[in-house]
Design a protein around this motif. Structure first.
Motif, short mmCIF file in Angstrom:
data_model
loop_
_atom_site.label_atom_id
_atom_site.label_comp_id
_atom_site.label_asym_id
_atom_site.label_seq_id
_atom_site.Cartn_x
_atom_site.Cartn_y
_atom_site.Cartn_z
N ALA A 7 0.83 -1.21 0.00
CA ALA A 7 0.00 0.00 0.00
C ALA A 7 0.86 1.26 0.00
O ALA A 7 0.59 2.22 -0.73
N LYS A 8 1.92 1.26 0.81
CA LYS A 8 2.81 2.42 0.86
C LYS A 8 3.47 2.66 -0.50
O LYS A 8 3.57 3.80 -0.96
N ASP A 9 3.90 1.58 -1.13
CA ASP A 9 4.57 1.71 -2.43
C ASP A 9 3.60 2.21 -3.50
O ASP A 9 3.96 3.02 -4.36
N ILE A 10 2.36 1.73 -3.45
CA ILE A 10 1.36 2.18 -4.43
C ILE A 10 1.08 3.66 -4.25
O ILE A 10 1.04 4.43 -5.22
N THR A 42 3.96 5.17 -13.61
CA THR A 42 3.27 4.00 -14.14
C THR A 42 4.23 2.83 -14.34
O THR A 42 3.89 1.68 -14.02
N GLU A 43 5.41 3.10 -14.85
CA GLU A 43 6.36 2.02 -15.15
C GLU A 43 6.76 1.28 -13.88
O GLU A 43 6.84 0.04 -13.87
N VAL A 44 7.00 2.03 -12.81
CA VAL A 44 7.37 1.39 -11.55
C VAL A 44 6.22 0.54 -11.02
O VAL A 44 6.41 -0.59 -10.56
N LEU A 45 5.01 1.06 -11.10
CA LEU A 45 3.84 0.33 -10.61
C LEU A 45 3.64 -0.97 -11.39
O LEU A 45 3.34 -2.02 -10.80
N GLU A 46 3.80 -0.92 -12.71
CA GLU A 46 3.58 -2.11 -13.53
C GLU A 46 4.59 -3.21 -13.23
O GLU A 46 4.29 -4.40 -13.44
N GLY A 50 2.91 -7.71 -6.79
CA GLY A 50 1.59 -7.48 -6.23
C GLY A 50 0.69 -6.65 -7.11
O GLY A 50 -0.51 -6.55 -6.86
N VAL A 51 1.28 -6.05 -8.17
CA VAL A 51 0.50 -5.27 -9.13
C VAL A 51 0.54 -5.98 -10.47
O VAL A 51 1.62 -6.33 -10.98
N VAL A 52 -0.63 -6.21 -11.07
CA VAL A 52 -0.70 -6.90 -12.36
C VAL A 52 -0.35 -5.95 -13.49
O VAL A 52 0.51 -6.23 -14.32
N THR A 53 -1.03 -4.82 -13.53
CA THR A 53 -0.77 -3.81 -14.55
C THR A 53 -1.43 -2.51 -14.13
O THR A 53 -2.08 -2.45 -13.08
N GLN A 60 -10.01 7.77 -14.52
CA GLN A 60 -9.48 7.04 -13.38
C GLN A 60 -8.11 6.46 -13.70
O GLN A 60 -7.84 6.05 -14.83
N TYR A 61 -7.28 6.40 -12.67
CA TYR A 61 -5.97 5.76 -12.76
C TYR A 61 -6.12 4.41 -12.05
O TYR A 61 -6.23 4.34 -10.83
N GLN A 62 -6.14 3.34 -12.86
CA GLN A 62 -6.51 2.03 -12.34
C GLN A 62 -5.28 1.15 -12.13
O GLN A 62 -4.53 0.88 -13.08
N VAL A 63 -5.11 0.70 -10.90
CA VAL A 63 -4.02 -0.21 -10.56
C VAL A 63 -4.62 -1.59 -10.39
O VAL A 63 -5.35 -1.85 -9.43
N VAL A 64 -4.34 -2.49 -11.33
CA VAL A 64 -4.93 -3.82 -11.32
C VAL A 64 -4.18 -4.70 -10.32
O VAL A 64 -2.96 -4.88 -10.42
#
Length: 632
Positions: A7-10, A42-46, A50-53, A60-64
């Motif tokens: 959660a912190k990283d997201i 976005t690149e780091v999140l992808e 724990g993050v799919v894409t 909306q900014y959707q974190v799958v």
């Protein structure tokens, strides 16, 4: 918290909590509304574990995330200090029938105040005990202050329920509190004490009501709303609906104060004029009916009163019996009505004790002890709303045991001679003023003991106390599938997953399968199994077969933003369904007009355990073979 670091990283990589306007979640993804999407990495999140894409759509900014998104969402809300705008109700899938939904509503309203409810009940009970033991004087300051501490919550209970009920029904909690404050406004409560009413309505009937005030010429039948439950809950329900209506139609520039003003001006008079009187008349009818039953048969009356007293308390109908009992004691010197309910609090205490011994839930175990003490002293609300009702069976067994106790007291001709307390403190009121310990008194003691034993045994052995926890644990399975045939849940055109616009589904990250462009708005069960997921917005449904194959049917793309509009579900989460059974319906044209594709992915989410073969048909009908699943 398990997902606190994720959660912190997201939060960090969406630009920090100061860049977040709001966050909600759907069945697979976190949906952020960001102040500046360019600040998100976005690149780091992808590439984050724990993050799919990541997907950007509809503002909306959707974190799958995947199936465990509710847990991640809770961690994100906790770490970021965000308001939980769209919190998933974990019990949504267990609300199937009307009784279950009612229990869920009552539990949801009372759960937030259970701790102080239990504490107040204990203080009231101990204060009464201290007086009974002559440790305190009822006229003394110590008793008065302790009584205020213990009784304050119960007197102003509608105000707390106004907050929790409005929150449960989706309204503004503080608006619910203000409605309740009007109901317990002391000047209005004092008006019925005036010397002469303006006139009397329904004179000579059970509905006879003196009228002391009018509202624009409409007679107002006043009653005491302090310590009541049902009027404020009903008022909050309608207030939440009315507030939503005014929110839509009132111009934004004046919405902040006109919406609550219009809501209060309609709901509060409506409660005084309609909701309150209906509750009062229902109570009066109950009282008259009870006297008729007692005259017919004391045993039947004992079963009726003893068994249903907690139900009466839950609806506030018990207040219709109290005046009759007081009148009986004043005129006749005795009363059978309140005497016959003596065993109910002991039955409840015993049922909760069984729960405390059996439960694996530490929170429930902690809540049970003060609830037992409160029930033993006659204060049943903490145990009823906090323990027995949510678990259902303990409440049912309490009702059964109380009915048995009531029948024993009816058979023993148990009578009350003074208006005493409840629970253990009701015993002195059952002693005959001249004859002392009578058959009726002994019958009451026996009834209490029998009710306690029966409630404890039934709850301990048949209460299903840990059934919920056990049902939520993974089913043992070897996930071996000889040849599972998944039929098409829809009528329409088959598409490859990689052809659809949603990158999360197109990449196969959320499962392997196909997509269907439906031509009919009905979804049928493609397999026999259990509804493992049914999102509150009704746009997606998950199924699990007996052998452990998990699949997801996601109607449309981004349709979560419709918040259930144009969707109708025919099943509930946890239901057992048979192949070909109708699961949900949706309005294709209305969804398209709202700007959302109805392309529906049908995927096996735990596909890594199986070999999948998809159909080569271009058009499919319900029950046509869509996917064949075999073990690797």
């Amino acid at each position: 918290m398990k997902y606190s670091q994720l959660a912190k990283d997201i939060i960090k990589n969406v630009g920090g909590k100061e860049n977040v306007n709001s966050v909600v979640h759907c069945i697979t993804r976190l949906r952020f509304k960001l102040k500046d999407e360019s600040k998100a990495n976005t690149e780091v999140l992808e590439n984050m574990d724990g993050v799919v894409t990541v997907r950007k759509s509809g503002g909306q900014y959707q974190v799958v995330i995947g199936n465990h998104v509710p847990d991640v969402y809770k961690a994100v809300v906790a770490e970021g200090g965000f308001q939980s705008e769209k919190q998933v109700d974990e019990d949504d899938g267990e609300k199937g029938n009307l009784f279950d939904r009612f229990i869920d509503m009552i539990s949801g309203i009372f759960t937030p105040i259970l701790a102080v409810l239990a504490a107040s009940g204990m203080i009231k009970g101990f204060n009464a005990l201290f007086v009974a033991l002559n440790w305190l004087d009822e006229e003394g300051g110590t008793y008065q202050i302790l009584n205020a501490i213990g009784d304050g919550l119960f007197y102003f209970l509608p105000i707390l329920l106004g907050y929790t009920a409005m929150k449960k029904f989706g309204g503004t909690p503080f608006l619910g509190m203000v409605i309740a404050m009007a109901l317990v406004y002391p000047d209005l409560e004092g008006i019925p004490g005036a010397s002469e009413p303006l006139y009397t309505l329904f004179a000579g009937t059970v509905f006879e009501s003196p009228i002391y005030i009018e509202f624009f010429g409409i007679p107002v039948i006043l009653m005491t709303y302090s310590m009541s439950v049902i009027p404020i809950i009903v008022s909050a329900f309608f207030a939440a609906k009315l507030e939503k209506f005014f929110t839509k139609v009132v111009p934004s520039v004046v919405k902040m104060f006109f919406v609550p003003m219009f809501t209060m001006l309609i709901i509060i008079p409506l409660t005084f004029i309609i909701i309150g009187p209906i509750a009062t008349w229902a109570s009066q009818l109950l009282g008259e009916g009870t006297i008729w039953i007692y005259e017919l048969s004391p045993v039947i009356a004992g079963m009726f009163l003893g068994g249903l007293w907690l139900v009466f308390v839950m609806f506030g109908l018990h207040w219709g019996l109290v005046p009759i009992a007081m009148n009986n004691i004043t005129v006749l010197g005795q009363d059978p009505i309140l005497a016959l309910i003596f065993a109910h609090s002991f039955a409840l205490a015993a049922a909760i004790f069984a729960v405390m011994l059996r439960t694996k839930d530490k929170g429930l175990k902690t809540l049970s002890l003060p609830a037992i003490i409160s029930a033993f002293f006659g204060v049943t609300e903490p145990g009823m709303y906090g323990v027995a009702l949510p678990l259902k069976r303990p409440f049912i067994f309490t009702v059964i045991s109380s009915a048995v106790g009531g029948a024993i007291m009816g058979m023993s001709s148990t009578i009350g001679y003074v208006m005493g307390g409840l629970g253990i403190f009701q015993l002195p009121s059952l002693i005959h003023p001249d004859d002392g310990i009578s058959t009726g008194f002994i019958g009451a003691v026996i009834a209490a003991l029998v009710s306690m034993v029966l409630a404890f045994v039934l709850t301990y052995f048949f209460g299903g106390i840990n059934k919920k926890q056990e049902s939520n644990s993974p089913n043992p399975t070897n996930n071996e599938v000889e040849n599972l045939v998944i039929s098409s849940p829809l009528r329409g055109e088959v598409k490859l997953l990689e052809e659809i616009e949603d990158t999360a589904f197109a990449s196969g990250a959320l499962g392997k399968g196909v997509a269907i462009e439906p031509i009919e708005g009905k979804v049928y069960a493609p397999v026999s199994g259990t509804v493992s997921v049914l999102f509150p917005t009704k746009h997606a449904i998950g199924l699990e077969t007996n052998d452990g194959t998990e699949m997801l049917i996601h109607v449309g793309l981004d349709t979560v933003q419709l918040e259930g509009e144009h969707f109708t579900t025919e099943v509930s989460q946890g239901d057992r369904v048979e192949k070909g059974q109708l699961l949900l319906s949706f309005d294709i044209e209305a969804i398209k007009e709202a700007g959302y594709p109805v392309t529906t992915p049908v995927v096996v989410t735990n596909h890594d355990q199986y070999e999948l073969t998809t159909t080569d048909k271009q058009d499919v009908q319900p029950e046509d073979v869509l996917i064949e699943v075999t073990s690797k």
